[in-house]
Design a protein around this motif. Structure first.
Motif, PDB file in Angstrom:
ATOM      1  N   LEU A   1      -9.963   7.019  -1.675  1.00 42.53           N
ATOM      2  CA  LEU A   1      -9.592   5.548  -1.693  1.00 42.53           C
ATOM      3  C   LEU A   1     -10.566   5.029  -2.786  1.00 42.53           C
ATOM      4  N   GLU A   2     -11.782   5.220  -2.773  1.00 44.73           N
ATOM      5  CA  GLU A   2     -12.919   4.417  -3.744  1.00 44.73           C
ATOM      6  C   GLU A   2     -12.483   4.603  -5.045  1.00 44.73           C
ATOM      7  N   VAL A   3     -12.064   6.120  -5.466  1.00 46.36           N
ATOM      8  CA  VAL A   3     -11.556   6.251  -6.722  1.00 46.36           C
ATOM      9  C   VAL A   3     -10.200   5.561  -7.055  1.00 46.36           C
ATOM     10  N   ASN A   4      -9.204   5.604  -6.315  1.00 46.17           N
ATOM     11  CA  ASN A   4      -8.105   4.996  -6.379  1.00 46.17           C
ATOM     12  C   ASN A   4      -8.137   3.632  -6.579  1.00 46.17           C
ATOM     13  N   THR A   5      -9.146   2.688  -5.864  1.00 44.57           N
ATOM     14  CA  THR A   5      -9.277   1.486  -6.046  1.00 44.57           C
ATOM     15  C   THR A   5      -9.743   1.301  -7.248  1.00 44.57           C
ATOM     16  N   LEU A   6     -10.728   1.894  -7.593  1.00 40.39           N
ATOM     17  CA  LEU A   6     -11.275   1.751  -9.135  1.00 40.39           C
ATOM     18  C   LEU A   6     -10.273   2.133 -10.117  1.00 40.39           C
ATOM     19  N   ALA A   7      -9.572   2.892 -10.076  1.00 40.66           N
ATOM     20  CA  ALA A   7      -8.235   3.105 -11.082  1.00 40.66           C
ATOM     21  C   ALA A   7      -7.333   1.950 -10.948  1.00 40.66           C
ATOM     22  N   ASP A   8      -7.066   1.271  -9.878  1.00 41.32           N
ATOM     23  CA  ASP A   8      -6.050   0.096  -9.606  1.00 41.32           C
ATOM     24  C   ASP A   8      -6.599  -0.925 -10.266  1.00 41.32           C
ATOM     25  N   GLY A   9      -7.920  -1.232 -10.012  1.00 40.09           N
ATOM     26  CA  GLY A   9      -8.916  -2.228 -10.950  1.00 40.09           C
ATOM     27  C   GLY A   9      -8.816  -2.067 -12.255  1.00 40.09           C
ATOM     28  N   PHE A  10      -8.772  -0.896 -12.928  1.00 38.27           N
ATOM     29  CA  PHE A  10      -8.717  -0.636 -14.382  1.00 38.27           C
ATOM     30  C   PHE A  10      -7.494  -0.794 -14.780  1.00 38.27           C
ATOM     31  N   PHE A  11      -6.264  -0.566 -14.039  1.00 41.88           N
ATOM     32  CA  PHE A  11      -4.993  -0.993 -14.245  1.00 41.88           C
ATOM     33  C   PHE A  11      -4.960  -2.463 -14.536  1.00 41.88           C
ATOM     34  N   HIS A  12      -5.232  -3.022 -13.402  1.00 42.21           N
ATOM     35  CA  HIS A  12      -5.357  -4.707 -13.466  1.00 42.21           C
ATOM     36  C   HIS A  12      -5.968  -5.165 -14.692  1.00 42.21           C
ATOM     37  N   LEU A  13      -7.306  -4.661 -15.005  1.00 46.34           N
ATOM     38  CA  LEU A  13      -7.834  -5.201 -16.019  1.00 46.34           C
ATOM     39  C   LEU A  13      -6.823  -5.044 -17.477  1.00 46.34           C
ATOM     40  N   VAL A  14      -6.129  -3.694 -17.607  1.00 42.65           N
ATOM     41  CA  VAL A  14      -5.184  -3.701 -18.599  1.00 42.65           C
ATOM     42  C   VAL A  14      -4.144  -4.878 -18.505  1.00 42.65           C
ATOM     43  N   THR A  15      -3.444  -5.037 -17.566  1.00 48.60           N
ATOM     44  CA  THR A  15      -2.566  -5.916 -17.492  1.00 48.60           C
ATOM     45  C   THR A  15      -3.025  -7.356 -17.701  1.00 48.60           C
ATOM     46  N   TRP A  16      -4.180  -7.607 -17.339  1.00 50.36           N
ATOM     47  CA  TRP A  16      -4.686  -8.837 -17.692  1.00 50.36           C
ATOM     48  C   TRP A  16      -4.858  -9.207 -19.069  1.00 50.36           C
ATOM     49  N   PHE A  17      -5.413  -8.363 -19.750  1.00 51.80           N
ATOM     50  CA  PHE A  17      -5.279  -8.305 -21.174  1.00 51.80           C
ATOM     51  C   PHE A  17      -4.172  -8.458 -22.058  1.00 51.80           C
ATOM     52  N   VAL A  18      -3.190  -7.794 -21.481  1.00 52.90           N
ATOM     53  CA  VAL A  18      -1.845  -7.740 -21.973  1.00 52.90           C
ATOM     54  C   VAL A  18      -1.343  -9.349 -21.850  1.00 52.90           C
TER      55      VAL A  18
ATOM     56  N   GLN B   1       0.975  -1.233   0.026  1.00 47.72           N
ATOM     57  CA  GLN B   1      -0.051   0.061   0.078  1.00 47.72           C
ATOM     58  C   GLN B   1       0.675   1.305   0.057  1.00 47.72           C
ATOM     59  N   TRP B   2       1.827   1.248  -1.001  1.00 41.03           N
ATOM     60  CA  TRP B   2       2.808   2.350  -0.978  1.00 41.03           C
ATOM     61  C   TRP B   2       2.270   3.544  -1.753  1.00 41.03           C
ATOM     62  N   HIS B   3       1.446   3.071  -2.649  1.00 41.91           N
ATOM     63  CA  HIS B   3       0.639   3.888  -3.578  1.00 41.91           C
ATOM     64  C   HIS B   3      -0.488   3.200  -4.151  1.00 41.91           C
ATOM     65  N   HIS B   4      -1.339   4.335  -4.997  1.00 47.56           N
ATOM     66  CA  HIS B   4      -2.435   3.679  -5.728  1.00 47.56           C
ATOM     67  C   HIS B   4      -2.203   4.571  -7.074  1.00 47.56           C
ATOM     68  N   MET B   5      -2.989   4.234  -8.100  1.00 40.50           N
ATOM     69  CA  MET B   5      -2.735   4.891  -9.344  1.00 40.50           C
ATOM     70  C   MET B   5      -2.866   6.246  -9.410  1.00 40.50           C
ATOM     71  N   VAL B   6      -3.764   6.902  -8.772  1.00 41.85           N
ATOM     72  CA  VAL B   6      -3.787   8.406  -8.691  1.00 41.85           C
ATOM     73  C   VAL B   6      -3.906   9.016  -7.078  1.00 41.85           C
ATOM     74  N   SER B   7      -2.928   8.357  -6.347  1.00 46.66           N
ATOM     75  CA  SER B   7      -2.690   8.770  -5.079  1.00 46.66           C
ATOM     76  C   SER B   7      -1.973   9.937  -4.624  1.00 46.66           C
ATOM     77  N   ALA B   8      -1.343  10.261  -5.687  1.00 42.48           N
ATOM     78  CA  ALA B   8      -0.472  11.731  -5.692  1.00 42.48           C
ATOM     79  C   ALA B   8      -1.413  12.842  -6.273  1.00 42.48           C
ATOM     80  N   THR B   9      -2.727  12.888  -6.521  1.00 40.02           N
ATOM     81  CA  THR B   9      -3.508  13.713  -6.930  1.00 40.02           C
ATOM     82  C   THR B   9      -4.117  14.394  -5.806  1.00 40.02           C
ATOM     83  N   ALA B  10      -4.509  15.736  -5.748  1.00 40.91           N
ATOM     84  CA  ALA B  10      -4.955  16.340  -4.535  1.00 40.91           C
ATOM     85  C   ALA B  10      -6.631  16.162  -4.665  1.00 40.91           C
ATOM     86  N   GLU B  11      -7.192  15.638  -5.827  1.00 36.42           N
ATOM     87  CA  GLU B  11      -8.421  15.526  -5.849  1.00 36.42           C
ATOM     88  C   GLU B  11      -8.910  14.137  -5.229  1.00 36.42           C
ATOM     89  N   HIS B  12      -8.113  13.211  -5.077  1.00 38.62           N
ATOM     90  CA  HIS B  12      -8.352  11.941  -4.827  1.00 38.62           C
ATOM     91  C   HIS B  12      -7.331  11.235  -3.566  1.00 38.62           C
TER      92      HIS B  12
END
Length: 178
Positions: free
Chosen positions: A54-71, A35-46
């Motif tokens: 945390l909900e937005v970051n978890t959703l962004a992490d999920g989309f990131f995992h989906l992309v890596t799964w497709f690769v 839990q060092w970071h999430h996809m957009v954890s350095a943004t002031a908005e999230h």
């Protein structure tokens, strides 16, 4: 025009596996376990200090995992397509080298784009995003690329040392009919 069978292995699948699996390691180890970071954890908005952030970051992490799964799925499709084309299977060194190059390439691109250019997160957002961790991540990525290339090249040379030569489809078919 004669088509050849037994073409040398392609690096495409290994590189794709490296990108996908490198993304999984980043997402699972750095995002979820440590839990060092999430996809957009350095943004002031999230900010991860709020439930909404945390909900937005978890959703962004999920989309990131989906992309890596497709690769990874894409790498499996490429592997099957190469087998169906009659390509030679890669040696372990060639394949593992390609995976390392792909993983390192993922780290370098992700480190430059997300950490430096966009600034959406850093390796250690939990510590305020110190630059040394980002630079270390880039160095590890570059080292993986170099190591992977050396390993992949040694696997490629092993195939050349065995005297590989393509065989025409007609000759291969005639050999099978006997």
């Amino acid at each position: 025009m004669s088509t050849s069978v037994g073409e040398p292995p392609s690096a495409a699948a290994g590189l794709m596996y490296g990108v996908g699996l490198g993304g999984f390691v980043d997402g699972i180890v750095l995002h979820q376990i440590l839990q060092w970071h999430h996809m957009v954890s350095a943004t002031a908005e999230h900010p991860v200090t709020t439930v909404a952030g945390l909900e937005v970051n978890t959703l962004a992490d999920g989309f990131f995992h989906l992309v890596t799964w497709f690769v990874v799925v894409g790498a499996s499709i490429v592997t099957l397509a190469q087998w169906r084309q009659g390509r030679l299977p890669p040696s372990w060194r060639f394949h593992v080298g390609g995976v390392l190059v792909g993983w390192g390439g993922f780290n370098v691109v992700e480190g430059l784009v997300d950490h430096q250019l966009l600034g959406v997160h850093h390796v250690r957002d939990d510590l305020g995003g110190p630059l040394a961790w980002d630079l270390g991540f880039l160095a590890i990525g570059a080292a993986l690329v170099v190591l992977g290339w050396v390993v992949m090249r040694s696997g490629s040379r092993a195939l050349e040392d065995r005297g590989w030569a393509p065989t025409s489809v007609a000759a291969a078919g005639a050999g099978r009919r006997r």
